[in-house]
Design a protein around this motif. Structure first.
Motif, PDB file in Angstrom:
ATOM      1  N   GLU A   1       0.585  -0.966  -0.093  1.00 52.47           N
ATOM      2  CA  GLU A   1      -0.325   0.468   0.236  1.00 52.47           C
ATOM      3  C   GLU A   1       1.293   0.891   0.189  1.00 52.47           C
ATOM      4  OE1 GLU A   1      -3.455  -0.079   2.453  1.00 52.47           O
ATOM      5  OE2 GLU A   1      -3.106  -2.267   3.745  1.00 52.47           O
ATOM      6  N   ARG A   2       0.176   2.534  -0.911  1.00 55.89           N
ATOM      7  CA  ARG A   2       0.713   3.303  -0.624  1.00 55.89           C
ATOM      8  C   ARG A   2       1.198   3.425   1.232  1.00 55.89           C
ATOM      9  NH1 ARG A   2      -2.749   5.752  -4.984  1.00 55.89           N
ATOM     10  NH2 ARG A   2      -1.184   4.889  -6.825  1.00 55.89           N
TER      11      ARG A   2
ATOM     12  N   ASN B   1      -1.170   1.197   9.325  1.00 54.88           N
ATOM     13  CA  ASN B   1      -2.381   2.369   8.836  1.00 54.88           C
ATOM     14  C   ASN B   1      -2.096   2.883   8.997  1.00 54.88           C
ATOM     15  OD1 ASN B   1      -2.512   0.120   6.175  1.00 54.88           O
ATOM     16  ND2 ASN B   1      -3.910  -0.929   8.854  1.00 54.88           N
TER      17      ASN B   1
ATOM     18  N   ARG C   1       0.425   5.841   8.321  1.00 57.84           N
ATOM     19  CA  ARG C   1      -0.087   6.534   6.307  1.00 57.84           C
ATOM     20  C   ARG C   1      -0.908   7.360   6.427  1.00 57.84           C
ATOM     21  NH1 ARG C   1      -2.817   2.741   4.245  1.00 57.84           N
ATOM     22  NH2 ARG C   1      -2.717   3.157   2.506  1.00 57.84           N
TER      23      ARG C   1
END
Length: 150
Positions: free
Chosen positions: A2-3, A84, A87
């Motif tokens: 994921e980015r 997460n 991010r």
């Protein structure tokens, strides 16, 4: 993968995608009624352009602090929760830097990302803590901008 919304990602990701996704995340973190309250101004706050600008900046800062304060709760139960949380914090801080305050004119993206990584080492867990951090961040950006001009 994921980015991660670190520098390399922010440099290569199309800006419109960053804008759209960051707006969706903030919209998810800050309820509609809270947004309405934040961006409803009293008459004396809109009497002059300067007061209106100050009220708008205050609302944007509070909106960002609320969104950042909700990230821990929203992602704490997810797989790879800490990753997460970091991010989404980076993404919301990019929004604060690029869209809310248009700081790209004063501070490079590299400088912003350096500040974000420092903040992430001891990130606040609630909106009140984020208000303090975001206010200090704006002061840091002003100092960095002054140094680059001087």
């Amino acid at each position: 993968m994921e980015r991660d919304y670190q520098l390399d990602c922010l440099l290569t990701m199309p800006r419109h995608e960053l804008e759209e996704f960051s707006l969706r995340v903030i919209g998810r973190m800050v309820p509609e009624d809270v947004m309405e309250e934040l961006f409803t101004f009293e008459q004396e706050e809109v009497d002059s352009e300067e007061r209106m600008q100050a009220a708008r900046f205050d609302a944007l800062l509070r909106m960002t602090a609320i969104a950042l304060g909700e990230v821990n709760v929203a992602f704490s139960e997810s797989a790879q929760a800490q990753q997460n949380i970091e991010r989404m914090t980076r993404l919301i801080l990019w929004h604060f830097y690029a869209m809310s305050f248009n700081l790209e004119e004063a501070i490079s993206l590299e400088q912003h990302c350096t500040q974000v990584e420092t903040i992430l080492k001891q990130a606040p867990r609630d909106a009140f803590g984020w208000i303090k951090v975001l206010t200090e961040l704006l002061h840091t950006y002003a100092d960095l901008s002054d140094k680059s001009k001087g």
